[in-house]
Design a protein around this motif. Structure first.
Motif, PDB file in Angstrom:
ATOM      1  N   UNK A   1      -9.573   9.080  -8.453  1.00  0.00           N
ATOM      2  CA  UNK A   1      -9.827   7.636  -9.080  1.00  0.00           C
ATOM      3  C   UNK A   1      -8.820   7.447 -10.368  1.00  0.00           C
ATOM      4  N   UNK A   2      -8.891   8.758 -11.241  1.00  0.00           N
ATOM      5  CA  UNK A   2      -8.039   8.591 -12.546  1.00  0.00           C
ATOM      6  C   UNK A   2      -6.588   8.501 -12.126  1.00  0.00           C
ATOM      7  N   UNK A   3      -6.142   9.204 -11.178  1.00  0.00           N
ATOM      8  CA  UNK A   3      -4.591   8.932 -10.732  1.00  0.00           C
ATOM      9  C   UNK A   3      -4.613   7.722 -10.369  1.00  0.00           C
ATOM     10  N   UNK A   4      -5.448   7.022  -9.577  1.00  0.00           N
ATOM     11  CA  UNK A   4      -5.137   5.423  -9.036  1.00  0.00           C
ATOM     12  C   UNK A   4      -5.277   4.685 -10.381  1.00  0.00           C
TER      13      UNK A   4
ATOM     14  N   UNK B   1       0.815  -1.332   0.321  1.00  0.00           N
ATOM     15  CA  UNK B   1      -0.036  -0.245  -0.110  1.00  0.00           C
ATOM     16  C   UNK B   1       0.897   1.281   0.043  1.00  0.00           C
ATOM     17  N   UNK B   2       1.883   1.080   0.759  1.00  0.00           N
ATOM     18  CA  UNK B   2       2.819   2.235   0.823  1.00  0.00           C
ATOM     19  C   UNK B   2       3.437   2.657  -0.690  1.00  0.00           C
ATOM     20  N   UNK B   3       3.935   1.577  -1.198  1.00  0.00           N
ATOM     21  CA  UNK B   3       4.509   1.682  -2.522  1.00  0.00           C
ATOM     22  C   UNK B   3       3.283   2.476  -3.682  1.00  0.00           C
ATOM     23  N   UNK B   4       2.250   1.808  -3.468  1.00  0.00           N
ATOM     24  CA  UNK B   4       1.040   2.203  -4.451  1.00  0.00           C
ATOM     25  C   UNK B   4       0.948   3.983  -4.147  1.00  0.00           C
TER      26      UNK B   4
ATOM     27  N   UNK C   1       1.279   9.507  -6.233  1.00  0.00           N
ATOM     28  CA  UNK C   1       1.753  10.830  -5.810  1.00  0.00           C
ATOM     29  C   UNK C   1       2.687  11.213  -7.029  1.00  0.00           C
ATOM     30  N   UNK C   2       3.546  10.202  -7.491  1.00  0.00           N
ATOM     31  CA  UNK C   2       4.448  10.290  -8.801  1.00  0.00           C
ATOM     32  C   UNK C   2       3.682  10.710  -9.958  1.00  0.00           C
ATOM     33  N   UNK C   3       2.635   9.877 -10.256  1.00  0.00           N
ATOM     34  CA  UNK C   3       1.694   9.894 -11.177  1.00  0.00           C
ATOM     35  C   UNK C   3       0.803  11.480 -11.338  1.00  0.00           C
ATOM     36  N   UNK C   4       0.601  11.790 -10.145  1.00  0.00           N
ATOM     37  CA  UNK C   4      -0.265  13.073  -9.802  1.00  0.00           C
ATOM     38  C   UNK C   4       0.993  14.093 -10.410  1.00  0.00           C
ATOM     39  N   UNK C   5       2.103  14.003 -10.077  1.00  0.00           N
ATOM     40  CA  UNK C   5       3.104  15.127 -10.569  1.00  0.00           C
ATOM     41  C   UNK C   5       3.249  15.215 -11.957  1.00  0.00           C
ATOM     42  N   UNK C   6       3.324  13.989 -12.529  1.00  0.00           N
ATOM     43  CA  UNK C   6       3.627  13.913 -13.844  1.00  0.00           C
ATOM     44  C   UNK C   6       2.347  14.605 -14.773  1.00  0.00           C
TER      45      UNK C   6
END
Length: 214
Positions: free
Chosen positions: A176-179, A149-152, A157-162
């Motif tokens: 939801x989109x980020x996940x 869960x920590x890795x996810x 967080x990294x996806x949101x920044x990108x």
């Protein structure tokens, strides 16, 4: 050992369903708890001392330690060749057989839930050892899940920044989109780069499924 400890598994009659299945191991663990007061006041130790069989205590401890490395955790093979090797007797089967009854005090046959070859691969379990193994496996599974869960969470967080970097701010604002994008990338073992996030965004929204491997 007497069977009234809260960690012990319940044994009813001759049939005992082991609390762990094959594949449920503690192979990455270097320690398990040892309840010293319970050991020192047990019938097992009292009997070994009364009969002048102190060596049985050491042999039993070796087998307990080996049991936690077995599959499933906390069991032993019901095979004298294997038990002699695990107990440190090597090829000395006569020596092992003389020690077996004392060293395996409290151990009994057990059924493994997903065991298909019970006759060819019988296993032994001890209610106390089984209880400890079950508890340690639950803790291990919890830690593994927490790491996952920590890795996810870090991936999200990294996806949101990108997404913000590639001017997909509306997508970045949607949990939801980020996940969904993060899971898409994780399942394909892709790095979270701008190009891969863009490709994942397009793929998860029905767009072109072109992936850049980096």
């Amino acid at each position: 050992m007497p069977h009234d400890h809260p960690l012990e598994t319940e044994v009813i009659g001759e049939f005992w369903e082991y609390p762990l299945a094959f594949g449920e191991t503690l192979s990455s663990h270097d320690w398990v708890p040892l309840y010293t007061n319970r050991l020192l006041t047990s019938r097992f130790v009292a009997r070994a001392l009364a009969e002048g069989r102190r060596a049985d205590i050491g042999t039993a401890l070796i087998l307990w330690a080996e049991a936690f490395r077995q599959d499933p955790a906390g069991t032993l093979p019901d095979d004298d060749l294997e038990l002699a090797r695990l107990a440190g007797f090597g090829a000395d089967l006569d020596g092992w057989r003389a020690a077996r009854a004392g060293a395996l005090y409290g151990w009994r046959e057990t059924h493994i839930a997903n065991q298909e070859d019970a006759r060819d691969n019988p296993r032994l379990g001890h209610p106390m050892i089984a209880g400890i193994a079950r508890d340690m496996y639950r803790r291990k599974r919890g830690r593994d899940q927490a790491r996952t869960e920590g890795a996810k969470a870090m991936a999200r967080t990294r996806v949101r920044r990108k997404l913000i970097e590639i001017n997909c701010t509306r997508a970045a604002d949607s949990a939801d989109v980020v996940a969904l994008i993060a899971e898409w990338l994780i399942q394909r073992d892709l790095y979270i780069t701008s190009d891969n996030v863009r490709a994942a965004f397009e793929a998860t929204r029905g767009g072109p499924k072109v992936v850049t491997f980096q």
